[in-house]
Design an enzyme around this catalytic site. Structure first.
Site, mmCIF file in Angstrom:
data_model
loop_
_atom_site.group_PDB
_atom_site.id
_atom_site.type_symbol
_atom_site.label_atom_id
_atom_site.label_comp_id
_atom_site.label_asym_id
_atom_site.label_seq_id
_atom_site.Cartn_x
_atom_site.Cartn_y
_atom_site.Cartn_z
ATOM 1 C CG ASP A 58 -1.780 1.231 1.333
ATOM 2 O OD1 ASP A 58 -1.771 2.042 0.391
ATOM 3 O OD2 ASP A 58 -2.475 1.380 2.360
ATOM 4 C CG ASN A 85 4.756 2.289 -13.630
ATOM 5 O OD1 ASN A 85 4.686 2.986 -14.634
ATOM 6 N ND2 ASN A 85 3.914 1.281 -13.402
ATOM 7 C CB SER A 136 6.028 12.909 -14.477
ATOM 8 O OG SER A 136 5.119 13.986 -14.508
ATOM 9 C CE1 TYR A 150 -2.200 11.117 -14.317
ATOM 10 C CE2 TYR A 150 -2.098 12.541 -16.243
ATOM 11 C CZ TYR A 150 -1.692 11.402 -15.567
ATOM 12 O OH TYR A 150 -0.767 10.562 -16.131
ATOM 13 C CE LYS A 154 1.215 10.871 -13.201
ATOM 14 N NZ LYS A 154 2.065 9.786 -12.650
#
Length: 277
Positions: A58, A85, A136, A150, A154
């Site tokens: 986790d 990743n 990213s 999002y 990133k």
């Protein structure tokens, strides 16, 4: 690959993570890989190799992450490459997304990455070597309508990576941040992408952009196997890049952003400089 390394890869049950794991194992490398679902991970990789250490982790839980790095070190005796990743996409205008949805996106995409870096650094510092690779997105350089949260996550990964690279350079540790464009992975499927259910009618352009993206699934120009190979190859470069863009779309979008920045900064030069004493 002329020498074995120990690779620690998050989000390894699908997408880039799975491609990386399979290519590395085929090359005889030592791979510890994480997923929220251990059964899904082992089924996807489908190997009995002693070189493979599957881990249920986790990433939002600091203790879970620390234990995974400890298990990796105990199994293989060192950690050479850390690839952050794991992550997921989230779409919606800012007011359409709840505080809980927004925080969870940052927890997984940003704080999960930070948890892994924090847990890995003692091993890398002791070795005075290693390579951290943070995945990213081109959205972290130039974002599109409807993806503010999002993109914010990133962008954070890119900023963190830039300063991390400076911080750890004297320790012999390298950092690369990868900004892929659209690749033919599972990213646009329900398991990897969350689109808000709280849709406000006024945001017609946001809906149009989301519909356009969802129709791209399975038709993206990027080849995930080639991307995985490119990521792996950077580790064997004497001077690996800090920024690695992947995909022709990412390349073109980044250049367009640079042009926009250059033109607007120049256009407002007088106002900018007028604020000095």
């Amino acid at each position: 690959m002329d020498n074995n390394k120990v690779w620690f890869i998050t989000g390894a049950s699908k997408g880039f993570g799975l491609s990386l794991v399979k290519q590395l194992l085929d090359a005889g490398q030592l791979v510890a890989a994480t997923s929220r679902n251990l059964q899904e991970l082992t089924a996807a990789v489908n190997t009995t190799s002693n070189n493979f250490l599957p881990l249920q982790v986790d990433l939002v839980n600091d203790s879970s992450v620390s234990l995974a790095l400890q298990h990796t070190y105990e199994a293989f005796g060192r950690i050479d490459v850390v690839i952050n990743n794991a992550g997921y996409g989230i779409g919606g205008a800012i007011e359409e997304l709840s505080d809980a949805e927004t925080r969870m996106a940052f927890d997984v995409n940003v704080f999960g990455t930070l948890n892994v870096i924090r847990a890995a650094m003692p091993y890398l510092r002791k070795q005075r070597s290693g390579h951290i690779i943070n995945i990213s997105s081109i959205a972290g350089i130039t974002a599109n309508t409807g993806w503010a949260i999002y993109a914010g996550a990133k962008y954070a990964v890119i900023g963190i990576s830039e300063v991390l690279a400076a911080d750890v350079k004297e320790l012999g540790i390298k950092v690369t941040v990868v900004a892929p464009g659209a690749f033919r992975t599972s990213f646009l499927t329900a398991g990897s992408l969350s689109i808000t259910d709280n849709q406000i009618d006024d945001y017609t352009e946001v809906r149009a952009i989301h519909n356009k993206y969802l129709k791209m699934d399975g038709k993206q120009a990027g080849d995930p196997e080639k991307a995985a190979t490119a990521i792996i190859n950077t580790v064997y470069e004497d001077n690996p890049p800090l920024y690695l863009l992947l995909g022709g779309d990412a390349y073109n979008r980044a250049l367009a952003k640079l042009d926009t920045l250059h033109n607007e900064i120049r256009q407002w030069e007088d106002v900018t400089c007028s604020t000095d004493f």
